[in-house]
Design a protein around this motif. Structure first.
Motif, PDB file in Angstrom:
ATOM      1  N   MET A 218     -37.844 -37.307 136.336  1.00 37.11           N
ATOM      2  CA  MET A 218     -38.715 -36.791 135.285  1.00 37.11           C
ATOM      3  C   MET A 218     -37.942 -36.609 133.975  1.00 37.11           C
ATOM      4  N   LEU A 219     -36.779 -35.913 134.050  1.00 37.41           N
ATOM      5  CA  LEU A 219     -35.983 -35.694 132.844  1.00 37.41           C
ATOM      6  C   LEU A 219     -35.510 -37.026 132.264  1.00 37.41           C
ATOM      7  N   GLU A 220     -35.106 -37.935 133.141  1.00 36.55           N
ATOM      8  CA  GLU A 220     -34.605 -39.226 132.688  1.00 36.55           C
ATOM      9  C   GLU A 220     -35.658 -39.979 131.877  1.00 36.55           C
ATOM     10  N   SER A 221     -36.867 -39.986 132.340  1.00 38.73           N
ATOM     11  CA  SER A 221     -37.927 -40.699 131.624  1.00 38.73           C
ATOM     12  C   SER A 221     -38.274 -39.985 130.317  1.00 38.73           C
ATOM     13  N   THR A 222     -38.222 -38.652 130.323  1.00 36.72           N
ATOM     14  CA  THR A 222     -38.497 -37.905 129.091  1.00 36.72           C
ATOM     15  C   THR A 222     -37.440 -38.214 128.041  1.00 36.72           C
ATOM     16  N   LEU A 223     -36.177 -38.242 128.450  1.00 32.39           N
ATOM     17  CA  LEU A 223     -35.095 -38.538 127.516  1.00 32.39           C
ATOM     18  C   LEU A 223     -35.182 -39.981 127.027  1.00 32.39           C
TER      19      LEU A 223
ATOM     20  N   VAL B 204     -37.284 -40.364 124.162  1.00 29.39           N
ATOM     21  CA  VAL B 204     -36.705 -39.825 122.924  1.00 29.39           C
ATOM     22  C   VAL B 204     -35.705 -40.794 122.312  1.00 29.39           C
ATOM     23  N   VAL B 205     -34.793 -41.320 123.122  1.00 29.27           N
ATOM     24  CA  VAL B 205     -33.671 -42.100 122.584  1.00 29.27           C
ATOM     25  C   VAL B 205     -33.719 -43.586 122.931  1.00 29.27           C
ATOM     26  N   GLY B 206     -34.612 -43.974 123.805  1.00 32.82           N
ATOM     27  CA  GLY B 206     -34.642 -45.354 124.282  1.00 32.82           C
ATOM     28  C   GLY B 206     -33.968 -45.452 125.644  1.00 32.82           C
ATOM     29  N   ARG B 207     -34.522 -46.265 126.509  1.00 34.14           N
ATOM     30  CA  ARG B 207     -34.036 -46.375 127.886  1.00 34.14           C
ATOM     31  C   ARG B 207     -32.552 -46.740 127.959  1.00 34.14           C
ATOM     32  N   GLU B 208     -32.114 -47.633 127.052  1.00 35.14           N
ATOM     33  CA  GLU B 208     -30.734 -48.123 127.138  1.00 35.14           C
ATOM     34  C   GLU B 208     -29.709 -47.061 126.734  1.00 35.14           C
TER      35      GLU B 208
ATOM     36  N   ARG C 191      -6.689 -34.599 133.475  1.00 33.64           N
ATOM     37  CA  ARG C 191      -6.554 -33.290 134.124  1.00 33.64           C
ATOM     38  C   ARG C 191      -7.911 -32.676 134.449  1.00 33.64           C
ATOM     39  N   PHE C 192      -8.887 -32.872 133.568  1.00 36.83           N
ATOM     40  CA  PHE C 192     -10.191 -32.249 133.762  1.00 36.83           C
ATOM     41  C   PHE C 192     -11.212 -33.298 134.174  1.00 36.83           C
ATOM     42  N   ARG C 193     -11.878 -33.041 135.284  1.00 35.85           N
ATOM     43  CA  ARG C 193     -12.878 -33.964 135.802  1.00 35.85           C
ATOM     44  C   ARG C 193     -14.103 -33.178 136.272  1.00 35.85           C
ATOM     45  N   GLY C 194     -15.264 -33.823 136.223  1.00 35.40           N
ATOM     46  CA  GLY C 194     -16.478 -33.184 136.699  1.00 35.40           C
ATOM     47  C   GLY C 194     -17.525 -34.225 137.018  1.00 35.40           C
ATOM     48  N   ARG C 195     -18.753 -33.760 137.140  1.00 41.21           N
ATOM     49  CA  ARG C 195     -19.854 -34.647 137.508  1.00 41.21           C
ATOM     50  C   ARG C 195     -20.985 -34.468 136.509  1.00 41.21           C
ATOM     51  N   ALA C 196     -21.449 -35.578 135.930  1.00 44.05           N
ATOM     52  CA  ALA C 196     -22.558 -35.548 134.985  1.00 44.05           C
ATOM     53  C   ALA C 196     -23.848 -35.963 135.674  1.00 44.05           C
ATOM     54  N   ARG C 197     -24.930 -35.293 135.338  1.00 45.05           N
ATOM     55  CA  ARG C 197     -26.245 -35.720 135.830  1.00 45.05           C
ATOM     56  C   ARG C 197     -26.594 -37.076 135.226  1.00 45.05           C
ATOM     57  N   LEU C 198     -26.333 -37.200 133.929  1.00 44.05           N
ATOM     58  CA  LEU C 198     -26.512 -38.439 133.191  1.00 44.05           C
ATOM     59  C   LEU C 198     -25.871 -38.240 131.826  1.00 44.05           C
ATOM     60  N   VAL C 199     -25.748 -39.317 131.058  1.00 45.53           N
ATOM     61  CA  VAL C 199     -25.253 -39.259 129.681  1.00 45.53           C
ATOM     62  C   VAL C 199     -26.353 -39.773 128.771  1.00 45.53           C
ATOM     63  N   VAL C 200     -26.622 -39.040 127.698  1.00 38.34           N
ATOM     64  CA  VAL C 200     -27.632 -39.459 126.739  1.00 38.34           C
ATOM     65  C   VAL C 200     -26.970 -39.608 125.376  1.00 38.34           C
TER      66      VAL C 200
ATOM     67  N   ALA D 137     -32.383 -33.171 118.635  1.00 40.78           N
ATOM     68  CA  ALA D 137     -33.349 -32.083 118.822  1.00 40.78           C
ATOM     69  C   ALA D 137     -34.294 -32.388 119.975  1.00 40.78           C
ATOM     70  N   GLY D 138     -34.751 -33.631 120.064  1.00 36.64           N
ATOM     71  CA  GLY D 138     -35.643 -34.010 121.160  1.00 36.64           C
ATOM     72  C   GLY D 138     -34.965 -33.911 122.507  1.00 36.64           C
ATOM     73  N   VAL D 139     -33.710 -34.321 122.582  1.00 30.91           N
ATOM     74  CA  VAL D 139     -32.954 -34.241 123.838  1.00 30.91           C
ATOM     75  C   VAL D 139     -32.779 -32.783 124.257  1.00 30.91           C
TER      76      VAL D 139
END
Length: 442
Positions: free
Chosen positions: A1-6, A9-13, A32-41, A50-52
């Protein structure tokens, strides 16, 4: 849902979900610092930012703003499935205003691009960093970056005449007029400088500029110890009106850089400590300082650009040379001038037997301690930062607090200050969605 909303706003690509692509956004450049992203926009302008943020706010999904990803304290790295908001596409360079000596640039513009842009108008931007090709203006504002020219023009805070930013819920603040005088209440622009993306996302910055320097002189000076370096610097402050930079490094670091880059040292003889001074103007004032100081063991002066860059390479090459040894523990700290020598001795004692490569900005008492092979990095971090606090210093002189030092902030900030910071965070970002865990612990 969030992915399609974003995507709307910015375009699928510009919504990235491929794990192989995300990997580059999920770690800092030191590793040194690592983590996990849900996605990158990757929004293209302030309206898309602002839309994101509005979409993430509605979905109660936390967001980590990311610029050039050159930070060294984990402030721009996702930790536990946040959305990474990359500002790299906000790289516009507005027209230079020669009358006001100002320019408005996008948060994603690199420092090097800004330098080139304003030079064409006969002006100069007063901040410079070794990471100029990748460090972005938004990130530099968010961490109040300092760098190499603080003795003359100050840190990033002194260069910001205004900015535009977006709050966590998508509301926009715009203070880009660059008025030199404005006494209309709280300085919201100043509040955002150094806030590390925890209060709002900076999208554009109005920068103050300075006249371009037509002639530069650089000198590398060999001295016996840090006390001697301070004495030479004291004389230079008095005698050299155009003093811009005062950098210190040590022989072990110099040898490491020369080996890594395949370059020659400044002198055929090795010396314990090196002071690099840069000044706007001709060489005469620096020559007078060198001739009049008994502390100077050797010196090299450069006035043409290739020779100056050769001297600067010995200092600017430290970070990449250290990283080539493995993932370092990097501690950016500052102490009062009167405590510099004592702190240096204590630091070396605390770090031993691990390898320490030390360099920094002597005029500000700002050391960059790079430790390789620390047995317990967290324990050593605590010991060093407690020593800094005992000397009346700061646990972060220019890199920010990030996640790496959040737990140590009470060493240098009082309970009242920490309470006000927490209340400020709640006022700007009630849901705690912007850069959670950075600066202030969760």
């Amino acid at each position: 849902m969030l992915e399609s909303t974003l995507a709307a706003v910015v375009g699928r690509e510009q919504v990235l979900t491929d794990p192989a692509v995300l990997a580059g956004f999920e770690t800092d450049w030191t590793g040194r610092f690592r983590g996990r992203a849900r996605l990158v926009v990757r929004p293209a302008d302030a309206g898309e930012v602002a839309g994101v943020l509005r979409a993430c706010h509605d979905a109660r999904i936390p967001v980590v703003p990311q610029g050039g990803n050159t930070g060294l304290v984990g402030g721009g790295v996702p930790r536990d499935g946040e959305v990474v908001l990359s500002l790299a596409r906000l790289d516009t360079l507005g027209p230079v205003d020669p009358v006001a000596a100002q320019v408005t640039v996008g948060a994603g513009a690199t420092l090097a691009a800004v330098h080139r842009h304003v030079a064409a108008a006969g002006l100069e931007f007063g901040v410079d960093l070794a990471a100029r090709d990748s460090a972005t203006i938004g990130g530099m504002v968010s961490t109040n970056a300092g760098g190499l020219r603080v003795p003359r023009w100050g840190s990033m805070r002194a260069q910001v005449a205004g900015l535009a930013a977006v709050l966590a819920d998508g509301r926009v603040i715009s203070r880009l007029a660059g008025l030199p005088k404005d006494s209309t209440g709280y300085d919201l622009t100043g509040t955002l400088v150094g806030s590390e993306g925890t209060l709002a996302v900076v999208t554009a910055v109005r920068l103050r500029l300075v006249p371009a320097t037509r002639r530069w002189t650089t000198a590398t000076i060999a001295v016996a110890d840090i006390v001697a370096a301070q004495r030479v610097l004291t004389a230079a402050r008095v005698e050299v009106p155009g003093l811009t930079s005062a950098e210190v490094f040590y022989d072990d670091g110099l040898r490491l850089v020369c080996e890594h880059r395949g370059i020659a040292p400044p002198f055929p003889t090795a010396y314990p400590v090196y002071l690099l001074l840069d000044c706007a103007g001709d060489a005469d004032p620096l020559i007078s300082v060198l001739a009049g100081s008994a502390e100077v063991l050797d010196s090299a002066i450069a006035v043409d650009e290739p020779a100056r860059r050769a001297l600067w390479a010995h200092r600017e090459g430290h970070t990449e040379a250290v990283n080539a040894l493995g993932v370092p523990l990097k501690l950016d700290v500052g102490v009062p001038a009167a405590a510099v020598a004592a702190f240096e001795r204590e630091l070396r004692s605390l770090v031993a037997p691990a390898r320490l490569v030390l360099f920094g900005h002597l005029a500000e008492g700002n050391f960059h301690a790079n430790v390789i092979g620390a047995e317990d990095p967290e324990e050593l971090t605590g010991a060093v930062l407690r020593a800094v606090a005992a000397h009346g210093g700061t646990i972060s002189a220019e890199h920010g607090v990030g996640t790496a030092k959040a737990r140590w902030l009470p060493l240098v900030r009082s309970p009242v200050e920490l309470s006000l910071m927490a209340e400020t965070k709640r006022a700007w970002d009630p849901g705690g969605l912007l850069n959670p865990g950075v600066l202030l612990q969760r």
